[in-house]
Write an enzyme that holds these catalytic residues in place. Structure first.
Site, PDB file in Angstrom:
ATOM      1  N   HIS A  69      -0.507 -11.279  -4.943  1.00 33.85           N
ATOM      2  CA  HIS A  69       0.480 -10.905  -5.290  1.00 33.85           C
ATOM      3  C   HIS A  69       1.305 -11.257  -5.781  1.00 33.85           C
ATOM      4  CE1 HIS A  69      -0.940  -7.661  -2.990  1.00 33.85           C
ATOM      5  NE2 HIS A  69      -0.968  -8.843  -1.532  1.00 33.85           N
ATOM      6  N   HIS A 129      -9.269  -2.435  -4.440  1.00 33.51           N
ATOM      7  CA  HIS A 129      -7.921  -2.726  -3.123  1.00 33.51           C
ATOM      8  C   HIS A 129      -7.690  -3.676  -4.128  1.00 33.51           C
ATOM      9  CE1 HIS A 129      -5.881  -2.732  -0.011  1.00 33.51           C
ATOM     10  NE2 HIS A 129      -6.308  -4.341   0.070  1.00 33.51           N
ATOM     11  N   ASP A 163      -3.353  -3.583  -4.601  1.00 31.36           N
ATOM     12  CA  ASP A 163      -2.200  -4.142  -4.681  1.00 31.36           C
ATOM     13  C   ASP A 163      -1.716  -4.113  -5.242  1.00 31.36           C
ATOM     14  OD1 ASP A 163      -3.028  -4.700  -1.765  1.00 31.36           O
ATOM     15  OD2 ASP A 163      -4.221  -6.635  -2.226  1.00 31.36           O
ATOM     16  N   HIS A 211       0.945  -0.911  -0.488  1.00 30.69           N
ATOM     17  CA  HIS A 211      -0.011  -0.103   0.404  1.00 30.69           C
ATOM     18  C   HIS A 211       0.913   1.473   0.001  1.00 30.69           C
ATOM     19  CE1 HIS A 211      -3.163  -2.764   2.200  1.00 30.69           C
ATOM     20  NE2 HIS A 211      -3.128  -2.948   0.984  1.00 30.69           N
TER      21      HIS A 211
END
Ligand SMILES: [Zn+2]
Length: 318
Positions: free
Chosen positions: A280, A253, A257, A96
């Site tokens: 991720h 969101h 990321d 973030h």
């Protein structure tokens, strides 16, 4: 990737502007919070850094401070968050903060932290944006390097996919599908600049499913998680009393990321990212593919700056 080469942007992909110069903070800024996964209170300081430094994390609580550059080669874990490491030293949940610095065009910053994880704050990047705004943005004289996508680059894992395509600016088209009534297929496409990031992406909070909380806490994750710093949903409802900040807060969101993960390239990107159910781990696979597929991208450097730069504008205008 090819070595950087001098290039006049005018008439190519860009117009000369202050965005061609590296930027840092004017003043150091500080905050305190807890890590989402560690539950530990930490102090975070963002400090100006010289041109060419990049973003460098520093663990200041150790007998000898350890510096870890925000580069993909230092990624050591991608389970639920992106963790950087060097030797036995870890700094978790960097995405973030990296997304905020990347989107606001901060090239050079020393990030000091006295614990193993960046504070989660309210689960979004809003307070991090406020921090950077409080510090102010200084345009430096050194030219900026930018990664320009020249050919498609794709990584896949099962039904997950991430593709970078040539484009005239940085944009993201993201689709999620968690097979949940509140987070089934949700898509959003946006051109990403500082204003768009601050308005459309930064307020989107991290989220988790109630059914996953016990599983995460059993393996030592989400110890600091609460309704104050994450959106929590059960099988049908959002459990946070205030509800969602956007009806599609989840996909927003995920865009936050992935911007943070792409920031580990260490420079701005000109290209269009199309991501389907990426996370991720796949985001980092894409970053590695960019480095290994040399012909698919090019690092372009602005011409050295020889004039005087009168203004030090605060370029965040959301
Ligand atoms: Zn996140």
């Amino acid at each position: 990737m090819d070595a950087p080469r001098q290039c006049c942007y005018s008439g190519r992909l860009f117009v000369c502007s202050p965005m061609d110069r590296q930027r840092t903070l004017i003043e150091s800024i500080h905050c305190t919070g807890i890590g989402l996964h560690s539950g530990e209170e930490v102090h975070l300081s963002l400090r100006p850094a010289a041109a060419g430094t990049g973003v460098v994390f520093v663990r200041t609580d150790l007998a000898r401070p350890v510096e870890i550059p925000a580069k993909s080669k230092f990624v050591v874990d991608t389970a639920l968050a992106t963790t950087l490491g060097k030797g036995n030293v870890r700094i978790g949940t960097v995405e973030h903060l990296l997304a905020t610095l990347f989107a606001l065009g901060i090239d050079n910053c020393r990030v000091e932290i006295d614990g193993p994880e960046i504070p989660v704050l309210d689960g979004s990047a809003t307070q991090l944006v406020d921090l950077v705004r409080a510090g102010g943005v200084r345009v430096q004289t050194a030219p900026r390097r930018t990664l320009v996508v020249r050919r498609p680059i794709t990584v896949r894992e099962g039904d997950k996919q991430a593709t970078l395509l040539p484009a005239s600016r940085f944009s993201i088209d993201y689709t999620i599908d968690f097979r949940h009534p509140l987070a089934s297929e949700q898509s959003l496409a946006l051109d990403i600049d500082a204003a768009t990031f601050c308005r459309e992406i930064a307020p989107a909070r991290t989220f988790c499913f109630k059914r996953d909380i016990e599983r995460m806490q059993a393996v030592g994750l989400a110890r600091g998680g609460s309704l104050d710093n994450a959106v929590v949903v059960d099988d049908f409802h959002v459990l946070n009393p205030g509800g969602l900040r956007f009806t599609d807060e989840f996909v927003r969101h995920k865009i936050l990321d992935v911007i943070g993960d792409l920031a580990l390239l260490g420079m701005p990107v000109v290209g269009r990212l199309i991501a389907v159910k990426s996370g991720h781990a796949l985001n980092q696979a894409l970053v590695r593919a960019i480095a290994t597929e040399a012909a698919a991208s090019e690092i372009v450097e602005a011409r050295p700056f020889s004039g005087t730069w009168n203004a030090e504008p605060m370029l965040v205008t959301a």
